[in-house]
Design a protein around this motif. Structure first.
Motif, mmCIF file in Angstrom:
data_model
loop_
_atom_site.group_PDB
_atom_site.id
_atom_site.type_symbol
_atom_site.label_atom_id
_atom_site.label_comp_id
_atom_site.label_asym_id
_atom_site.label_seq_id
_atom_site.Cartn_x
_atom_site.Cartn_y
_atom_site.Cartn_z
ATOM 1 N N ILE A 133 46.755 44.954 52.260
ATOM 2 C CA ILE A 133 45.691 43.990 52.521
ATOM 3 C C ILE A 133 44.932 43.650 51.245
ATOM 4 O O ILE A 133 44.673 42.478 50.939
ATOM 5 N N ILE A 134 44.576 44.670 50.476
ATOM 6 C CA ILE A 134 43.839 44.447 49.225
ATOM 7 C C ILE A 134 44.703 43.684 48.230
ATOM 8 O O ILE A 134 44.223 42.755 47.548
ATOM 9 N N SER A 135 45.981 44.044 48.149
ATOM 10 C CA SER A 135 46.873 43.401 47.176
ATOM 11 C C SER A 135 46.999 41.909 47.438
ATOM 12 O O SER A 135 46.805 41.084 46.535
ATOM 13 N N VAL A 136 47.327 41.557 48.673
ATOM 14 C CA VAL A 136 47.548 40.149 48.996
ATOM 15 C C VAL A 136 46.242 39.365 48.955
ATOM 16 O O VAL A 136 46.215 38.198 48.564
ATOM 17 N N SER A 137 45.155 39.986 49.355
ATOM 18 C CA SER A 137 43.872 39.285 49.401
ATOM 19 C C SER A 137 43.252 39.106 48.017
ATOM 20 O O SER A 137 42.613 38.084 47.747
ATOM 21 N N HIS A 138 43.429 40.079 47.131
ATOM 22 C CA HIS A 138 42.718 40.061 45.850
ATOM 23 C C HIS A 138 43.425 39.229 44.794
ATOM 24 O O HIS A 138 42.790 38.399 44.128
ATOM 25 N N PHE A 139 44.703 39.420 44.606
ATOM 26 C CA PHE A 139 45.417 38.772 43.510
ATOM 27 C C PHE A 139 45.813 37.346 43.902
ATOM 28 O O PHE A 139 46.577 37.132 44.845
ATOM 29 N N ILE A 161 41.111 46.554 39.427
ATOM 30 C CA ILE A 161 40.769 45.353 40.200
ATOM 31 C C ILE A 161 39.260 45.107 40.189
ATOM 32 O O ILE A 161 38.808 44.023 40.594
ATOM 33 N N LEU A 162 38.477 46.085 39.738
ATOM 34 C CA LEU A 162 37.028 45.917 39.664
ATOM 35 C C LEU A 162 36.600 45.190 38.397
ATOM 36 O O LEU A 162 35.439 44.787 38.275
ATOM 37 N N GLN A 163 37.526 45.011 37.474
ATOM 38 C CA GLN A 163 37.203 44.333 36.232
ATOM 39 C C GLN A 163 37.122 42.825 36.450
ATOM 40 O O GLN A 163 37.838 42.272 37.292
ATOM 41 N N PRO A 164 36.263 42.128 35.697
ATOM 42 C CA PRO A 164 36.170 40.671 35.833
ATOM 43 C C PRO A 164 37.497 39.987 35.533
ATOM 44 O O PRO A 164 38.193 40.344 34.573
ATOM 45 N N GLY A 165 37.869 39.032 36.355
ATOM 46 C CA GLY A 165 39.099 38.281 36.137
ATOM 47 C C GLY A 165 40.362 38.999 36.560
ATOM 48 O O GLY A 165 41.471 38.526 36.286
ATOM 49 N N SER A 166 40.225 40.144 37.225
ATOM 50 C CA SER A 166 41.424 40.900 37.622
ATOM 51 C C SER A 166 42.262 40.153 38.646
ATOM 52 O O SER A 166 43.466 40.380 38.758
ATOM 53 N N SER A 167 41.656 39.258 39.402
ATOM 54 C CA SER A 167 42.395 38.503 40.419
ATOM 55 C C SER A 167 43.391 37.530 39.800
ATOM 56 O O SER A 167 44.287 37.038 40.488
ATOM 57 N N GLU A 168 43.239 37.245 38.503
ATOM 58 C CA GLU A 168 44.125 36.299 37.816
ATOM 59 C C GLU A 168 45.269 37.011 37.087
ATOM 60 O O GLU A 168 46.043 36.357 36.380
ATOM 61 N N ILE A 169 45.405 38.312 37.260
ATOM 62 C CA ILE A 169 46.478 39.066 36.579
ATOM 63 C C ILE A 169 47.837 38.570 37.055
ATOM 64 O O ILE A 169 48.045 38.272 38.229
ATOM 65 N N ASN A 170 48.765 38.493 36.129
ATOM 66 C CA ASN A 170 50.139 38.077 36.452
ATOM 67 C C ASN A 170 50.840 39.192 37.223
ATOM 68 O O ASN A 170 51.055 40.279 36.690
ATOM 69 N N MET A 171 51.190 38.929 38.487
ATOM 70 C CA MET A 171 51.788 39.953 39.337
ATOM 71 C C MET A 171 53.276 39.749 39.553
ATOM 72 O O MET A 171 53.953 40.636 40.066
ATOM 73 N N LEU A 172 53.827 38.608 39.172
ATOM 74 C CA LEU A 172 55.228 38.290 39.468
ATOM 75 C C LEU A 172 56.065 38.295 38.200
ATOM 76 O O LEU A 172 55.551 38.153 37.108
#
Length: 328
Positions: free
Chosen positions: A51-57, A317-328
């Motif tokens: 849930i956190i993975s799909v929702s956050h990134f 994931i608590l760091q600013p801009g962590s939602s924009e990390i390249n995951m693929l």
């Protein structure tokens, strides 16, 4: 003698209508409680990670992952209600018939939604593999969201039908006080068997067999094409491993689903009180255990999930801009 008998009752003041306390060995009860408590914690933890993975990134916000998110939500709630199942199976039920009916209704909704999500995921993979050119136009975020909402809505309506007698007459059951048992007539059990087991497993098997056949044929075509161009025998080995990996992944999905669900539905239509016996407890727990396996067989095959786990556990994931990390 009457005092001794009364001490064995859930409600000693109700000598004629109270249920007797379960007479299972204490070691057996303790073992089941420890086992299912561990499964409950593991189920909640694994599905919460999904849930956190799909929702956050942000990069993971594509239509097919919405199905993983819905599945993780339903399985997450299964993990939350498991302690109630442990209490229901190993101790007297002191919350009354109404709470018993509502508890069963809630668990039925959650598990039905989980099964529906599995079917939707199989449809998504079928379209992605067998009709990739039209996948982006047929599988859109809006259509996936609508399908998920319909899945939950149908689960609510369907379980109202299945548990109608129990919900309308929570005090009308011909049982003693102090137990929260699953009472379902033969007709309702047969309908439930078709709707939540035979139907879904048929769809999943048919679609995944088709997906596997197409995937293998594509892999063989690619192998022949690459071999003709490069004449490198190592490509055959790599492609063969890819075929085996695809077969193993698809086989795990179907086999685990059958193993976890088949025993429950087989005994649920044989006799109304079988699920409340000692052997039935293990069958019910195996049924719920599928929700613990789902995030493993559906998510751990994907590298982005393993990467997201590392980021979540390390609190990056608590760091600013962590939602924009390249995951693929």
């Amino acid at each position: 003698m009457e005092t001794q008998d009364g001490a064995e009752l859930c409600f000693p003041e109700l000598l004629n209508t109270s249920c007797r306390k379960l007479s299972r060995p204490q070691s057996e009860v303790l073992l089941l409680q420890i086992l299912m408590s561990s499964v409950s914690v593991l189920t909640v933890t694994l599905n919460l990670l999904v849930i956190i993975s799909v929702s956050h990134f942000r990069q993971l916000h594509f239509p097919s992952n919405l199905l993983f998110l819905s599945l993780a939500v339903s399985d997450f709630f299964v993990g939350l209600v498991l302690p109630g199942e442990i209490f229901r199976q190993s101790a007297c039920w002191f919350l009354g018939d109404l709470m018993c009916s509502l508890y069963k209704y809630l668990t039925f909704i959650i598990t039905s939604a989980s099964i529906g999500d599995m079917v939707l995921i199989s449809v998504d993979r079928y379209v992605a593999v067998c009709d990739p050119l039209h996948y982006s136009t047929r599988v859109t975020a809006r259509r996936v969201q609508t399908s998920i909402c319909m899945c939950w809505f149908c689960s609510v309506l369907y379980n109202i039908f299945i548990l109608m007698d129990d919900l309308n007459h929570p005090n009308g059951r011909d049982i003693c006080y102090g137990q929260c048992v699953i009472i379902m007539n033969y007709t309702a059990g047969a309908v439930d068997l078709v709707v939540t087991f035979i139907g879904p497993i048929s769809v999943i098997v048919v679609l995944y067999v088709r997906v596997f056949v197409v995937a293998v044929s594509q892999a063989r075509a690619m192998r022949s094409h690459v071999t003709a161009l490069t004449h490198k025998p190592s490509v055959n080995v790599r492609t063969k491993k890819s075929e085996l990996k695809a077969a193993r992944a698809l086989g795990v999905v179907v086999v685990v689903f059958i193993i976890c669900f088949c025993p429950y539905y087989c005994v649920s239509i044989s006799e109304s009180n079988v699920l409340n016996s000692t052997a039935g407890v293990l069958v019910v727990y195996l049924f719920y255990f599928n929700s613990c396996i789902n995030p493993v067989i559906y998510a751990l095959f994907y590298p982005w999930f393993r990467k997201s786990i590392r980021l979540i556990v390390s609190l990056q994931i608590l760091q600013p801009g962590s939602s924009e990390i390249n995951m693929l």
